[in-house]
Design a protein around this motif. Structure first.
Motif, PDB file in Angstrom:
ATOM      1  N   ILE A  57      34.578  59.788  12.462  1.00 52.03           N
ATOM      2  CA  ILE A  57      33.381  60.409  12.006  1.00 52.03           C
ATOM      3  C   ILE A  57      33.695  61.854  11.459  1.00 52.03           C
ATOM      4  O   ILE A  57      33.169  62.430  10.975  1.00 52.03           O
ATOM      5  CB  ILE A  57      32.218  60.450  12.735  1.00 52.03           C
ATOM      6  CG1 ILE A  57      32.525  61.183  14.319  1.00 52.03           C
ATOM      7  CG2 ILE A  57      31.675  59.238  12.842  1.00 52.03           C
ATOM      8  CD1 ILE A  57      31.390  61.456  14.884  1.00 52.03           C
ATOM      9  N   ASP A  58      35.120  62.259  11.892  1.00 46.81           N
ATOM     10  CA  ASP A  58      35.413  63.669  11.586  1.00 46.81           C
ATOM     11  C   ASP A  58      36.066  63.673  10.291  1.00 46.81           C
ATOM     12  O   ASP A  58      35.669  64.434   9.337  1.00 46.81           O
ATOM     13  CB  ASP A  58      36.377  64.304  12.545  1.00 46.81           C
ATOM     14  CG  ASP A  58      37.748  63.634  12.887  1.00 46.81           C
ATOM     15  OD1 ASP A  58      37.694  62.307  12.503  1.00 46.81           O
ATOM     16  OD2 ASP A  58      38.342  63.920  13.713  1.00 46.81           O
ATOM     17  N   GLY A  59      36.907  62.801  10.065  1.00 46.13           N
ATOM     18  CA  GLY A  59      37.732  62.557   8.545  1.00 46.13           C
ATOM     19  C   GLY A  59      37.064  61.497   7.734  1.00 46.13           C
ATOM     20  O   GLY A  59      37.070  61.923   6.578  1.00 46.13           O
ATOM     21  N   ASP A  60      36.309  60.549   8.355  1.00 45.24           N
ATOM     22  CA  ASP A  60      35.871  59.512   7.326  1.00 45.24           C
ATOM     23  C   ASP A  60      36.642  58.860   6.279  1.00 45.24           C
ATOM     24  O   ASP A  60      36.394  58.426   5.432  1.00 45.24           O
ATOM     25  CB  ASP A  60      34.410  60.047   6.846  1.00 45.24           C
ATOM     26  CG  ASP A  60      33.441  60.215   7.582  1.00 45.24           C
ATOM     27  OD1 ASP A  60      33.204  59.400   8.492  1.00 45.24           O
ATOM     28  OD2 ASP A  60      32.800  61.298   7.408  1.00 45.24           O
ATOM     29  N   THR A  61      38.134  58.920   6.528  1.00 47.75           N
ATOM     30  CA  THR A  61      39.013  58.288   5.714  1.00 47.75           C
ATOM     31  C   THR A  61      39.100  56.712   5.641  1.00 47.75           C
ATOM     32  O   THR A  61      39.296  56.107   4.698  1.00 47.75           O
ATOM     33  CB  THR A  61      40.433  58.953   5.947  1.00 47.75           C
ATOM     34  OG1 THR A  61      41.032  58.527   6.951  1.00 47.75           O
ATOM     35  CG2 THR A  61      40.434  60.490   5.872  1.00 47.75           C
ATOM     36  N   ALA A  62      39.029  56.240   6.683  1.00 43.52           N
ATOM     37  CA  ALA A  62      39.050  54.890   6.998  1.00 43.52           C
ATOM     38  C   ALA A  62      40.531  54.155   6.391  1.00 43.52           C
ATOM     39  O   ALA A  62      40.940  53.334   5.920  1.00 43.52           O
ATOM     40  CB  ALA A  62      38.178  54.129   6.053  1.00 43.52           C
ATOM     41  N   GLN A  63      41.667  55.054   6.476  1.00 41.01           N
ATOM     42  CA  GLN A  63      42.899  54.793   6.199  1.00 41.01           C
ATOM     43  C   GLN A  63      43.885  54.581   7.095  1.00 41.01           C
ATOM     44  O   GLN A  63      44.904  53.974   7.118  1.00 41.01           O
ATOM     45  CB  GLN A  63      43.593  55.978   5.530  1.00 41.01           C
ATOM     46  CG  GLN A  63      42.794  56.216   4.035  1.00 41.01           C
ATOM     47  CD  GLN A  63      43.089  57.505   3.211  1.00 41.01           C
ATOM     48  OE1 GLN A  63      42.231  57.844   2.467  1.00 41.01           O
ATOM     49  NE2 GLN A  63      44.234  58.201   3.677  1.00 41.01           N
TER      50      GLN A  63
ATOM     51  N   LYS B  31      35.861  51.278  12.076  1.00 36.93           N
ATOM     52  CA  LYS B  31      36.205  51.563  10.448  1.00 36.93           C
ATOM     53  C   LYS B  31      36.673  52.681   9.956  1.00 36.93           C
ATOM     54  O   LYS B  31      37.292  52.700   8.975  1.00 36.93           O
ATOM     55  CB  LYS B  31      34.917  50.781   9.865  1.00 36.93           C
ATOM     56  CG  LYS B  31      33.828  51.866   9.748  1.00 36.93           C
ATOM     57  CD  LYS B  31      32.858  51.398   8.601  1.00 36.93           C
ATOM     58  CE  LYS B  31      31.458  52.553   8.467  1.00 36.93           C
ATOM     59  NZ  LYS B  31      31.073  52.444   7.484  1.00 36.93           N
ATOM     60  N   GLN B  32      36.150  53.574  10.840  1.00 36.96           N
ATOM     61  CA  GLN B  32      36.766  55.031  10.422  1.00 36.96           C
ATOM     62  C   GLN B  32      36.348  55.946  11.491  1.00 36.96           C
ATOM     63  O   GLN B  32      35.554  55.697  12.181  1.00 36.96           O
ATOM     64  CB  GLN B  32      36.250  55.399   9.049  1.00 36.96           C
ATOM     65  CG  GLN B  32      34.593  55.811   9.059  1.00 36.96           C
ATOM     66  CD  GLN B  32      33.884  55.701   7.643  1.00 36.96           C
ATOM     67  OE1 GLN B  32      34.121  54.785   6.841  1.00 36.96           O
ATOM     68  NE2 GLN B  32      33.120  56.536   7.410  1.00 36.96           N
TER      69      GLN B  32
END
Lengths: 398, 263
Positions: free
Chosen positions: B121-127, B118-119
């Motif tokens: 863990i370093d950027g956490d953007t989910a994009q 789902k994303q």
């Protein structure tokens, strides 16, 4: 490409060597060397007090006339007949940005069978114009149709900024909108500002909340950001006026490849963590599933939701829908009580935005105390019952 | 059915801490790992492979050492791996990353399903998932907790939202991002470990992907980091002393005074 080093300014102090998360910088006797491991994350740039490090510029992309874009937009999230609170929060923030720029603030409301009063609520919360699209194809959310409609509206009206909530909906379809429009998007912002040139300064946590990064989108429009719920404060002013428009859109916008078969609202209301104003969370310190009862009792007493650490979820004491943290939900209630939770970074990043944090733990060295507003070093099995008694006494229930 | 799983090698952020005195990142003991959410995507792919004729290819964009992440995933039973690595890819934002992944998926050709965590863990953007799907002009579903093939050309996807659960019928080819509920990732087997060790992993750079240097990496990015800083530290922590009764009394009074809801 690597981080750029200005050898004139570099004093070879070595601070950047320790900061680099990728071990890409090494120290020699007379200089620093940046290896191919550099990912241009920028960690070192801000720590260098001599201004010797910088990032190369991002690409300009195909030229675009940025001055043709005007206005600040907020995507007003409609779910189950209601507007999500984050949309009102974004309107108050959007109002500030729009006023600084001297441009209008517009809200976009998509859905079906929309209550006529909703647009006026959006105006009362700061919108000058509300664009309403009410169509049967928008009754249920799909990334495709919601995305197409928003893309079409943006292409037509050309706002310079678009803000949306970093909810499961916003985080899902806003990337589609950004990709269709070939523009940049910053996820999960916690702070917004605008530069004198009109650049949206988008600040967000990165590396699991260990660092904050400010991001800009210099060459493309609109500048797009999703913003975490409960970070900004909504402001309502009755008597504000604005206009409501219902634009007509091409039929192909509403064509979907995906079919929604079923929408099942979550039965367990206490799992609505992200919305809760008070959360009481339990961790491994509870020792077994049955002991979650005292967390539930306290949560009920303070009209809060029940949260949990990954440890407690991994033990199977409570379902994953209650998990707060990096692999669970990110929450920011007014009051967060961490009970028997050590405070691993993966938990902390999911709750550090809370207004007041109470930590209860036997171990005075537990890292949870680093983020607490109030810390209580005590055995939770003694303290929580005493605290519950206190509340009941004060309410005259005992 | 050809399934592609996109993974990312990330620093193990849960071990990262800021030194409270120097305000710098304490890197000691921080290793590179496979993004934890990506293991769920791998598991979802292998579950489909358990039940039907499917080939699973794992794809990553990263520095040369990201090859370790690919071998780690191969050891779980994935068939093939491709590494996208080129100096020109450095500094990619989600747009440039998606451009690169989409080009690689086009080059692979016969892809039916793309799975992502789902994303990261370093950027956490989910994009990156949604942007890649949009560039490939295929439908996508995010935050899937269950993936069930309906027939050869459709999947039934159960996705978790903030409000509950949604069930979608998604035509293939499609991209799906998954959450941990898709199933506990399986452990590496001895057989697959041996195979992973020996596997030759093709390396594709910008020329292999037919991409121009200005469309990838930092040059191909639309967003730019202008400042990185430590989050402000909470300075006003108050440790509440006394007996348990006194602590309860004091905390209650403090919370009452600060007018938090619920009390």
């Amino acid at each position: 490409m690597k981080v750029l080093v200005d050898r004139q300014k570099c004093t070879v102090c070595g601070v950047c060597v320790d900061v680099c998360p990728f071990s890409a910088i090494t120290l020699t006797e007379t200089s620093i060397e940046v290896s191919d491991a550099c990912t241009l994350c920028g960690m070192c740039v801000d720590t260098c007090e001599f201004g010797a490090l910088s990032l190369p510029d991002v690409g300009a992309g195909p030229g675009e006339d940025l001055s043709a874009f005007r206005g600040v937009w907020v995507y007003a999230e409609w779910r189950e007949g209601l507007i999500h609170k984050v949309s009102y929060e974004l309107l108050s923030e959007g109002r500030k940005l729009a006023d600084k720029r001297g441009v209008p603030l517009c809200a976009v409301l998509l859905g079906h069978g929309l209550d006529g009063t909703l647009a006026h609520e959006l105006i009362a919360h700061g919108a000058d114009v509300v664009y309403v699209v009410d169509r049967p194809e928008l009754a249920h959310f799909t990334d495709e149709v919601y995305g197409n409609v928003l893309v079409e509206l943006i292409r037509e009206k050309r706002p310079e900024i678009l803000l949306a909530g970093a909810t499961s909906m916003g985080r899902s379809f806003i990337p589609r909108v950004a990709a269709c429009l070939r523009t940049g998007l910053t996820a999960d912002c916690t702070e917004l500002d605008i530069s004198p040139e009109g650049l949206l300064l988008q600040t967000r946590p990165a590396f699991g909340g260990n660092v904050m990064a400010t991001i800009v989108c210099p060459h493309r429009r609109p500048q797009m950001a999703t913003v975490r719920p409960k970070v900004m404060k909504p402001v309502k002013r009755d008597g504000r006026t604005g206009s409501v428009e219902s634009p007509t859109l091409p039929e192909e916008c509403f064509r979907a490849r995906i079919e929604v078969l079923e929408v099942i609202p979550e039965k367990d209301q206490t799992a609505k963590l992200t919305e809760a104003d008070v959360i009481v969370s339990g961790g491994r310190g509870l020792r077994k599933a049955e002991n979650f009862a005292i967390i539930e009792e306290l949560a009920q007493l303070v009209r809060g939701a029940v949260g949990a650490s990954r440890g407690a979820v991994d033990e199977g004491w409570i379902p994953p829908s209650h998990q707060v943290g990096q692999t669970g939900r990110t929450v920011a209630p007014s009051l967060y009580m961490a009970v028997g939770i050590a405070g691993a970074i993966q938990h902390v990043v999911g709750m550090q935005g809370s207004n007041v944090i109470v930590a209860v733990n036997k171990d005075p060295m537990a890292p949870i105390f680093d983020v607490a507003t109030y810390g209580v070093v005590a055995d939770l099995f003694d303290f929580i019952p005493a605290f519950i008694r206190k509340i009941r006494q004060d309410r005259g229930e005992l | 059915m050809h399934i592609v799983v996109c993974i990312k090698q990330v620093p193990d952020t849960k071990n990262v801490r800021i030194d409270p005195d120097t305000h710098t990142l304490v890197r000691q003991g921080v290793e590179s790992i496979v993004n934890p959410f990506d293991f769920f995507a791998v598991e979802a792919a292998l579950k489909i492979k358990d039940e039907r004729d499917a080939r699973v290819t794992v794809l990553t964009m990263g520095p040369p050492q990201a090859e370790e992440a690919l071998r780690e995933v191969l050891s779980r039973g994935v068939d093939d791996a491709v590494l996208l690595s080129d100096r020109a890819f450095a500094g990619s934002d989600t747009w440039a990353t998606s451009t690169t992944l989409a080009a690689a998926i086009r080059k692979l050709g016969d892809v039916d399903l793309i799975l992502c965590g789902k994303q990261a863990i370093d950027g956490d953007t989910a994009q990156v998932g949604p942007e890649t799907a949009t560039m490939l002009n295929i439908p996508y579903a995010t935050f899937a907790k269950k993936i069930e093939p309906m027939d050869d050309r459709h999947l039934k996807i159960t996705r978790q939202t903030d409000e509950g659960v949604e069930v979608w019928k998604v035509p293939l080819p499609a991209l799906v991002t998954v959450i941990k509920e898709v199933g506990e990732p399986r452990m590496p087997s001895l057989r697959h470990k041996m195979r992973a060790k020996k596997a030759s992993i093709p390396l594709w750079g910008i020329q292999d992907l037919g991409l121009a240097p200005e469309s990838v990496g930092l040059a191909g990015s639309y967003t730019q980091v202008v400042r990185v800083f430590s989050p402000p530290r909470r300075g006003n922590r108050l440790m509440i002393q006394g007996s348990v009764e006194e602590q309860a009394e004091r905390l209650y009074r403090l919370l009452k005074e600060s007018k938090v809801p619920g009390l």
